[in-house]
Design a protein around this motif. Structure first.
Motif, PDB file in Angstrom:
ATOM      1  N   PRO A 190       0.830  -1.222   0.000  1.00  0.00           N
ATOM      2  CA  PRO A 190       0.000   0.000   0.000  1.00  0.00           C
ATOM      3  C   PRO A 190       0.857   1.261   0.000  1.00  0.00           C
ATOM      4  CG  PRO A 190       0.092  -0.923   2.205  1.00  0.00           C
ATOM      5  CD  PRO A 190       0.840  -1.886   1.315  1.00  0.00           C
ATOM      6  N   ASP A 191       1.503   1.492  -1.124  1.00  0.00           N
ATOM      7  CA  ASP A 191       2.414   2.617  -1.229  1.00  0.00           C
ATOM      8  C   ASP A 191       2.274   3.212  -2.627  1.00  0.00           C
ATOM      9  OD1 ASP A 191       5.232   3.732   0.120  1.00  0.00           O
ATOM     10  OD2 ASP A 191       5.203   3.752  -2.082  1.00  0.00           O
ATOM     11  N   ALA A 192       1.939   4.502  -2.730  1.00  0.00           N
ATOM     12  CA  ALA A 192       1.673   5.128  -4.016  1.00  0.00           C
ATOM     13  C   ALA A 192       2.891   5.132  -4.924  1.00  0.00           C
ATOM     14  CB  ALA A 192       1.177   6.557  -3.782  1.00  0.00           C
ATOM     15  N   VAL A 193       4.073   5.357  -4.357  1.00  0.00           N
ATOM     16  CA  VAL A 193       5.296   5.385  -5.170  1.00  0.00           C
ATOM     17  C   VAL A 193       5.593   3.999  -5.722  1.00  0.00           C
ATOM     18  CG1 VAL A 193       7.773   5.832  -5.152  1.00  0.00           C
ATOM     19  CG2 VAL A 193       6.211   7.324  -3.867  1.00  0.00           C
ATOM     20  N   TYR A 194       5.415   2.995  -4.885  1.00  0.00           N
ATOM     21  CA  TYR A 194       5.630   1.608  -5.305  1.00  0.00           C
ATOM     22  C   TYR A 194       4.684   1.249  -6.457  1.00  0.00           C
ATOM     23  CZ  TYR A 194       5.313  -3.521  -4.936  1.00  0.00           C
ATOM     24  OH  TYR A 194       5.279  -4.866  -5.194  1.00  0.00           O
ATOM     25  N   GLU A 195       3.406   1.603  -6.305  1.00  0.00           N
ATOM     26  CA  GLU A 195       2.428   1.301  -7.342  1.00  0.00           C
ATOM     27  C   GLU A 195       2.765   2.021  -8.643  1.00  0.00           C
ATOM     28  OE1 GLU A 195      -1.497   2.025  -5.990  1.00  0.00           O
ATOM     29  OE2 GLU A 195      -1.512   0.343  -4.576  1.00  0.00           O
ATOM     30  N   GLU A 196       3.230   3.245  -8.555  1.00  0.00           N
ATOM     31  CA  GLU A 196       3.569   3.990  -9.758  1.00  0.00           C
ATOM     32  C   GLU A 196       4.782   3.384 -10.466  1.00  0.00           C
ATOM     33  OE1 GLU A 196       3.361   6.285 -12.904  1.00  0.00           O
ATOM     34  OE2 GLU A 196       1.827   6.102 -11.341  1.00  0.00           O
ATOM     35  N   ARG A 197       5.715   2.859  -9.708  1.00  0.00           N
ATOM     36  CA  ARG A 197       6.873   2.210 -10.322  1.00  0.00           C
ATOM     37  C   ARG A 197       6.445   0.963 -11.087  1.00  0.00           C
ATOM     38  NH1 ARG A 197      11.426   1.241  -5.999  1.00  0.00           N
ATOM     39  NH2 ARG A 197      12.645   0.759  -7.863  1.00  0.00           N
ATOM     40  N   LEU A 198       5.533   0.194 -10.505  1.00  0.00           N
ATOM     41  CA  LEU A 198       5.015  -0.977 -11.212  1.00  0.00           C
ATOM     42  C   LEU A 198       4.217  -0.555 -12.438  1.00  0.00           C
ATOM     43  CD1 LEU A 198       3.812  -3.365  -8.345  1.00  0.00           C
ATOM     44  CD2 LEU A 198       5.778  -3.674  -9.853  1.00  0.00           C
ATOM     45  N   ARG A 199       3.379   0.458 -12.282  1.00  0.00           N
ATOM     46  CA  ARG A 199       2.579   0.925 -13.406  1.00  0.00           C
ATOM     47  C   ARG A 199       3.476   1.366 -14.568  1.00  0.00           C
ATOM     48  NH1 ARG A 199      -2.660   2.510 -12.882  1.00  0.00           N
ATOM     49  NH2 ARG A 199      -2.347   2.858 -10.649  1.00  0.00           N
ATOM     50  N   SER A 200       4.605   1.979 -14.248  1.00  0.00           N
ATOM     51  CA  SER A 200       5.538   2.414 -15.282  1.00  0.00           C
ATOM     52  C   SER A 200       6.127   1.223 -16.038  1.00  0.00           C
ATOM     53  CB  SER A 200       6.663   3.235 -14.650  1.00  0.00           C
ATOM     54  OG  SER A 200       7.615   3.613 -15.620  1.00  0.00           O
ATOM     55  N   LEU A 201       6.417   0.127 -15.318  1.00  0.00           N
ATOM     56  CA  LEU A 201       6.922  -1.072 -15.980  1.00  0.00           C
ATOM     57  C   LEU A 201       5.887  -1.638 -16.943  1.00  0.00           C
ATOM     58  CD1 LEU A 201       8.845  -3.042 -13.196  1.00  0.00           C
ATOM     59  CD2 LEU A 201       9.787  -1.787 -15.134  1.00  0.00           C
ATOM     60  N   TRP A 202       4.645  -1.656 -16.528  1.00  0.00           N
ATOM     61  CA  TRP A 202       3.597  -2.192 -17.401  1.00  0.00           C
ATOM     62  C   TRP A 202       3.434  -1.318 -18.644  1.00  0.00           C
ATOM     63  CZ3 TRP A 202       4.350  -5.160 -13.521  1.00  0.00           C
ATOM     64  CH2 TRP A 202       3.760  -6.419 -13.444  1.00  0.00           C
ATOM     65  N   ARG A 203       3.598  -0.001 -18.490  1.00  0.00           N
ATOM     66  CA  ARG A 203       3.478   0.901 -19.636  1.00  0.00           C
ATOM     67  C   ARG A 203       4.575   0.666 -20.663  1.00  0.00           C
ATOM     68  NH1 ARG A 203       2.432   6.300 -16.003  1.00  0.00           N
ATOM     69  NH2 ARG A 203       0.159   6.099 -15.784  1.00  0.00           N
ATOM     70  N   GLY A 323      11.739  -9.624 -20.115  1.00  0.00           N
ATOM     71  CA  GLY A 323      12.233  -8.319 -19.694  1.00  0.00           C
ATOM     72  C   GLY A 323      11.465  -7.784 -18.509  1.00  0.00           C
ATOM     73  N   LEU A 324      10.152  -7.959 -18.523  1.00  0.00           N
ATOM     74  CA  LEU A 324       9.340  -7.526 -17.395  1.00  0.00           C
ATOM     75  C   LEU A 324       9.669  -8.324 -16.145  1.00  0.00           C
ATOM     76  CD1 LEU A 324       6.990  -5.863 -16.232  1.00  0.00           C
ATOM     77  CD2 LEU A 324       5.431  -7.630 -17.111  1.00  0.00           C
ATOM     78  N   ALA A 325       9.857  -9.639 -16.303  1.00  0.00           N
ATOM     79  CA  ALA A 325      10.188 -10.484 -15.161  1.00  0.00           C
ATOM     80  C   ALA A 325      11.495 -10.046 -14.508  1.00  0.00           C
ATOM     81  CB  ALA A 325      10.280 -11.943 -15.595  1.00  0.00           C
ATOM     82  N   GLY A 326      12.478  -9.683 -15.341  1.00  0.00           N
ATOM     83  CA  GLY A 326      13.743  -9.229 -14.783  1.00  0.00           C
ATOM     84  C   GLY A 326      13.635  -7.886 -14.097  1.00  0.00           C
ATOM     85  N   ALA A 327      12.778  -7.024 -14.621  1.00  0.00           N
ATOM     86  CA  ALA A 327      12.660  -5.680 -14.054  1.00  0.00           C
ATOM     87  C   ALA A 327      11.813  -5.649 -12.797  1.00  0.00           C
ATOM     88  CB  ALA A 327      12.070  -4.730 -15.097  1.00  0.00           C
ATOM     89  N   VAL A 328      10.801  -6.498 -12.718  1.00  0.00           N
ATOM     90  CA  VAL A 328       9.862  -6.425 -11.610  1.00  0.00           C
ATOM     91  C   VAL A 328      10.525  -6.812 -10.286  1.00  0.00           C
ATOM     92  CG1 VAL A 328       8.920  -8.792 -11.628  1.00  0.00           C
ATOM     93  CG2 VAL A 328       7.428  -6.865 -11.070  1.00  0.00           C
ATOM     94  N   GLY A 329      11.590  -7.589 -10.356  1.00  0.00           N
ATOM     95  CA  GLY A 329      12.289  -7.963  -9.126  1.00  0.00           C
ATOM     96  C   GLY A 329      12.885  -6.776  -8.392  1.00  0.00           C
ATOM     97  N   GLY A 330      13.141  -5.703  -9.101  1.00  0.00           N
ATOM     98  CA  GLY A 330      13.722  -4.531  -8.477  1.00  0.00           C
ATOM     99  C   GLY A 330      12.725  -3.671  -7.734  1.00  0.00           C
ATOM    100  N   VAL A 331      11.428  -3.982  -7.858  1.00  0.00           N
ATOM    101  CA  VAL A 331      10.417  -3.174  -7.155  1.00  0.00           C
ATOM    102  C   VAL A 331       9.486  -4.082  -6.337  1.00  0.00           C
ATOM    103  CG1 VAL A 331      10.405  -1.222  -8.731  1.00  0.00           C
ATOM    104  CG2 VAL A 331       9.000  -3.217  -9.262  1.00  0.00           C
ATOM    105  N   THR A 332      10.049  -5.136  -5.751  1.00  0.00           N
ATOM    106  CA  THR A 332       9.219  -6.036  -4.959  1.00  0.00           C
ATOM    107  C   THR A 332       8.874  -5.466  -3.596  1.00  0.00           C
ATOM    108  OG1 THR A 332      11.238  -7.148  -4.214  1.00  0.00           O
ATOM    109  CG2 THR A 332      10.053  -8.126  -6.077  1.00  0.00           C
ATOM    110  N   THR A 333       9.562  -4.430  -3.161  1.00  0.00           N
ATOM    111  CA  THR A 333       9.237  -3.766  -1.896  1.00  0.00           C
ATOM    112  C   THR A 333       9.250  -2.266  -2.130  1.00  0.00           C
ATOM    113  OG1 THR A 333      11.575  -3.737  -1.227  1.00  0.00           O
ATOM    114  CG2 THR A 333      10.243  -5.591  -0.456  1.00  0.00           C
ATOM    115  N   PRO A 334       8.490  -1.511  -1.366  1.00  0.00           N
ATOM    116  CA  PRO A 334       8.483  -0.046  -1.543  1.00  0.00           C
ATOM    117  C   PRO A 334       9.831   0.537  -1.273  1.00  0.00           C
ATOM    118  CG  PRO A 334       6.660  -0.781  -0.159  1.00  0.00           C
ATOM    119  CD  PRO A 334       7.589  -1.946  -0.306  1.00  0.00           C
TER     120      PRO A 334
END
Length: 337
Positions: A190-203, A323-334
């Motif tokens: 539940p962290d807005a910055v964390y969610e935005e980082r994930l949203r950016s990866l999906w974009r 590529g997404l799988a490799g990147a998402v590991g960097g934002v697993t915690t806020p």
């Protein structure tokens, strides 16, 4: 560059094998195994019944299998037989999505992998590799083989298993004005910055050309999911199945995978035992007639699930998901405050 010299192979034929029915197909299989050292064995099934097995010689015994001396050849088809049963069940799960029949299944880990696919209804081939880096070569060889059997033996069209090698991937031009539809699950922090980082990866990964859908899960619980199903370009693909239905179906699929994974792991473990500290399966591909579903594990407790609805883009979409799988590991915690 000269082609590699064929390696030693042998073929075990079942009692019902006949040259009239199986001879041409057997010859094509023997040719592919002889020219692809990464393939340990290749089995052919008709209506679920084993017809013949072509295998590399020599080879190590199957793992975790106690057999009597001299029976090794009889058991070489066991991984493929188990994969066939799994593919039948997974095909039934995918059929209601309206993307056609399951025609190619690939499952692998750091020690090897399995390939299963149908040449036509009732005709199934399964291949095994016991080499750590053998899956790509096995996959390419089997895609080529099943296409040859379809076109040269059965006079059927090429279904492009693995996608079209000449298809152009999506060019990363940055997020569009709308971007993909993104939701967060109960496993998201539940962290807005964390969610935005994930949203950016999906974009930057999910797009209308190749990777159309991606979900990220931890401990089988949804963290983030996004898709471009609402895009105008994909509208014709939802004539028979609505966007809402397909979104729900892929979430349901992620939950049902847990049971199928147990059986897939059992089949894979015969030739590629799990590596301690890693997920027993690193990669699963379910290639249907209109696209594919992929699952890539980023850790023993986390994975990404991706989808393409374009058969030509099957290979490109999986590369995008990697590529997404490799990147998402960097934002697993806020990030730290």
């Amino acid at each position: 560059m000269a082609a590699p010299a064929p390696h030693r192979t042998d073929t075990l034929k079942e009692s019902h094998w006949t040259d009239r029915r199986h001879g041409r197909i057997t010859a094509l299989c023997e040719e592919e195994v002889a020219g692809t050292p990464q393939i340990r064995s290749l089995s052919h099934y008709s209506n679920g019944i084993l017809d013949f097995t072509v295998f590399r010689f020599p080879r190590a015994p199957l793992s975790s299998l106690v057999t009597e001396l001299g029976d090794e050849e009889e058991h070489e088809a066991l991984p493929g037989s188990r994969l066939l049963l799994c593919a039948q069940d997974l095909g039934a799960v995918l059929r209601p999505l309206g993307t056609g029949e399951l025609m190619r299944t690939v499952v692998g880990n750091a020690r090897g992998g399995l390939w299963g696919g149908r040449a036509r209804p009732g005709e199934f081939l399964a291949a095994v590799t016991d080499l750590p880096d053998g899956v790509p070569a096995m996959d390419a060889a089997m895609n080529h083989l099943v296409t040859r059997i379809r076109t040269e033996v059965h006079s059927l069209p090429d279904e492009l298993p693995g996608g079209d090698p000449h298809a152009k991937a999506h060019l990363r031009t940055g997020a569009g004005p709308e971007g993909p539809h993104v939701d967060f699950g109960t496993a998201a922090e539940p962290d807005a910055v964390y969610e935005e980082r994930l949203r950016s990866l999906w974009r930057t990964h999910v797009n209308t050309t190749d990777l159309h859908y991606a979900g990220y899960y931890r401990d089988w619980t949804l963290v983030c999911v996004g898709d471009v199903f609402d895009a105008h370009e994909l509208g014709p693909r939802f004539i028979g199945v609505s966007v809402r239905t397909r979104r729900t179906a892929y979430r349901d699929l992620s939950r049902s995978l847990r049971g199928h994974l147990v059986r897939l792991t059992d089949a894979l473990a015969l030739v590629a035992p799990p590596v301690p500290g890693r997920a027993p399966v690193d990669r699963l591909v379910l290639d249907v007639q209109e696209g594919a579903v992929y699952v890539h594990w980023t850790s023993p407790g986390a994975f990404v699930l991706g989808v393409t609805l374009d058969q030509r883009q099957v290979d490109n979409a999986e590369r995008r998901l990697q590529g997404l799988a490799g990147a998402v590991g960097g934002v697993t915690t806020p990030p730290s405050r």
